[in-house]
Design an enzyme around this catalytic site. Structure first.
Site, PDB file in Angstrom:
ATOM      1  N   GLU A 181     -27.822  36.194 -27.788  1.00 47.30           N
ATOM      2  CA  GLU A 181     -29.056  36.921 -27.463  1.00 47.30           C
ATOM      3  C   GLU A 181     -29.774  37.734 -28.216  1.00 47.30           C
ATOM      4  O   GLU A 181     -30.397  38.999 -28.341  1.00 47.30           O
ATOM      5  CB  GLU A 181     -28.690  37.383 -26.302  1.00 47.30           C
ATOM      6  CG  GLU A 181     -28.156  37.429 -24.998  1.00 47.30           C
ATOM      7  CD  GLU A 181     -27.368  38.061 -24.196  1.00 47.30           C
ATOM      8  OE1 GLU A 181     -28.090  39.156 -23.946  1.00 47.30           O
ATOM      9  OE2 GLU A 181     -26.647  37.750 -22.988  1.00 47.30           O
ATOM     10  N   GLU A 370     -21.984  33.784 -20.726  1.00 46.19           N
ATOM     11  CA  GLU A 370     -21.697  35.652 -19.896  1.00 46.19           C
ATOM     12  C   GLU A 370     -22.450  35.095 -18.581  1.00 46.19           C
ATOM     13  O   GLU A 370     -23.642  34.452 -18.489  1.00 46.19           O
ATOM     14  CB  GLU A 370     -22.958  36.435 -20.536  1.00 46.19           C
ATOM     15  CG  GLU A 370     -21.696  36.965 -22.228  1.00 46.19           C
ATOM     16  CD  GLU A 370     -23.007  38.149 -22.524  1.00 46.19           C
ATOM     17  OE1 GLU A 370     -23.949  38.441 -22.018  1.00 46.19           O
ATOM     18  OE2 GLU A 370     -22.970  38.295 -23.862  1.00 46.19           O
TER      19      GLU A 370
HETATM   20  C1  FCB Z   1     -25.689  41.232 -22.038  1.00 47.10           C
HETATM   21  C2  FCB Z   1     -24.698  41.227 -23.648  1.00 47.10           C
HETATM   22  C3  FCB Z   1     -23.736  41.932 -23.102  1.00 47.10           C
HETATM   23  C4  FCB Z   1     -23.625  42.943 -22.098  1.00 47.10           C
HETATM   24  C5  FCB Z   1     -24.354  42.084 -21.027  1.00 47.10           C
HETATM   25  C6  FCB Z   1     -24.469  43.035 -19.563  1.00 47.10           C
HETATM   26  O1  FCB Z   1     -27.488  41.211 -22.473  1.00 47.10           O
HETATM   27  O2  FCB Z   1     -24.923  40.238 -24.442  1.00 47.10           O
HETATM   28  O3  FCB Z   1     -22.989  42.527 -25.031  1.00 47.10           O
HETATM   29  O4  FCB Z   1     -24.016  43.937 -22.280  1.00 47.10           O
HETATM   30  O5  FCB Z   1     -25.805  41.913 -20.936  1.00 47.10           O
END
Ligand code: FCB
Length: 467
Positions: A181, A370
């Site tokens: 990110e 994620e």
């Molecule tokens: C993302 C991050 C991860 C975590 C999630 C909830 O933006 O990459 O580390 O904090 O959010």
């Protein structure tokens, strides 16, 4: 978790869901170094920008920091055992640059490399495929003191670091992510200062974003040259699909500007070798300091794109065009449900996003790196934690993934965020994302109902795919 009892707790819809995924699909869970490891002052690790930032009063909820976190640095073996009990096929973790090269450049810390070497071997012993992120926000503080990501030199230091890690682990890591990110590192870290290092200057965010992309581009060939031939190299980006609140021209205009800023800033240089037209004007900034050859490096092909998605945004147009990062978000959306982060649960956005990344950006391999939800979980000291809303969230989002697959999106894996509750950046320990509960007093881990459900789903999927 291999009792048939758990398979029986799956509904027929769950069993159908398990059948929707192909044999070689990777089911895993994700974490990041600073969020779980603790041991920030041990074995030669030096501070990162997050140690510095968390020490500034008011920056992190209740003054929390990652000094102890989940003590994973010491509990690694049992955490891998837990993954194995859950039946995970993959584990996405991140490597802490300040453990490997404590000053950012120069001397390598053998103990740091040894830790990840042990982690990778332990995973492999349990049949869990390692996916490693090289940068999940913990820049060595020494580099911050030289300008951090606003300094072009940081990109070169990063590429050296990436090569050092690949030389040690590249024979065993299946998938590398150069960055996690970069939008968050650049905008939250340099633009609005809610993340480390806490700068508040949009121009710095744009420049930092470019150097992050350059770091990715410089590292790609060096990772490939030092990894097994079948290892893949990619990057993880966060996406929040934008939906217009109505059909008015101003709404469509502002929704497009929000999309430009939130979703297109990083994918376009990576996928097309150029920044999206109008981005810098829409943010009222100058273009970043791009040098000859940068965009060729940045736009070099990647083997996969890691997709991080939790929610969507609904945008309504204002009378005058909003600066791209200040568009008007509608909320709460009538009838919608929200997680503890205030993020709307909207699984259709994941389907739409995956199809877009395939069709518009030509991505040939996508991994959900994620996806997950924070809810107020409570533990009564026993062996169970009931989190029905997280189970529902996962059912819906994995369902959305199945429909993207069915429509031709090349999705290869899913990693839930997160394996276990952990340090949620500016939110400290108050937000729990785990499928495993962590009691921070005792470091006890308790598998939540969502962990049991995920485990049962994976077992049902395995049972199908061996037929
Ligand atoms: C993302 C991050 C991860 C975590 C999630 C909830 O933006 O990459 O580390 O904090 O959010």
């Amino acid at each position: 978790m291999s009792s048939t009892e758990q398979i029986q707790t799956l509904s027929s819809a769950d069993l159908a869901l398990a059948r929707a995924f192909p044999k070689n699909f990777v089911w895993g869970a994700a974490t990041a170094a600073y969020q779980i490891e603790g041991a920030t002052q041990e074995d030669g690790r030096e501070p990162s920008i997050w140690d510095m930032f968390a020490a500034i009063p008011g920056k992190v909820h209740q003054g929390d920091n990652g000094a102890i976190a989940n003590n994973h640095y010491h509990l690694m073996q049992e955490d891998v055992e837990l993954m194995s009990r859950l039946g995970l096929g993959g584990y996405r973790f991140s490597i802490a640059w300040p453990r490997i090269i404590p000053q950012g450049r120069g001397a390598v810390n053998a103990a740091g490399l040894d830790f990840y070497d042990r982690l990778v071997d332990t995973l492999l012993t349990k049949g869990i495929t390692p996916f490693a992120t090289l940068y999940h926000w913990d820049l060595p503080l020494a580099l911050h003191q030289e300008g951090g990501w606003t300094n072009r030199d940081t990109a070169y230091a990063y590429a050296d670091y990436a090569e050092i890690v690949a030389r040690r682990l590249g024979d065993r890591v299946a998938g590398w992510m150069t960055l996690n990110e970069p939008w968050c590192s650049a905008y939250l870290g340099y633009g609005i200062g809610i993340h480390a290092p806490g700068e508040q200057d949009l121009q710095q965010a744009i420049d930092a974003g470019h150097h992050l992309l350059l770091a990715h581009g410089l590292a790609l060939p060096r990772l490939r040259a030092n990894s097994a031939p079948n290892a893949s190299v990619g990057i993880s980006l966060n996406f929040t699909p934008i939906y217009p609140a109505d059909e008015r021209a101003e709404t469509l205009r502002d929704a497009e500007r929000a999309d430009l800023f939130v979703n297109r800033w990083f994918i376009e240089p990576l996928a097309r070798g150029q920044y999206p037209g109008g981005l810098f004007a829409a943010l009222e900034v100058e273009p970043p300091p791009v040098q000859a050859g940068d965009l060729e490096l940045i736009g070099a092909p990647i083997d996969f794109l890691g997709v991080n998605n939790y929610t969507r945004d609904v945008v309504r147009g204002g009378t005058t065009p909003a600066r791209a990062d200040e568009s008007i978000k509608v909320g709460p959306v009538p009838g919608a449900c929200y997680t503890e982060m205030g993020w709307e649960i909207y699984p259709q956005a994941l389907t739409d996003l995956l199809i877009r990344l395939h069709r518009e950006y030509g991505m040939q391999a996508l991994y959900i790196m994620e996806n997950g939800a924070a809810f107020k979980d409570s533990w009564d000291g026993g062996d169970q934690v009931h989190d029905p809303r997280r189970v529902a969230y996962m059912q819906e989002y994995i369902g959305a993934l199945a429909s993207a697959l069915e429509q031709g999106a090349p999705v290869r894996g899913y990693f839930v965020w997160s394996l276990m509750d952990n340090f949620e950046w500016a939110e400290g320990y108050a937000k729990r994302f785990g499928i495993v509960y962590v009691d921070y007093q005792t470091q006890r881990r308790i598998i939540k109902d969502s962990g049991l459900w995920y485990s049962a789903l994976l077992e049902a999927w395995r049972a199908n795919t061996v037929l």
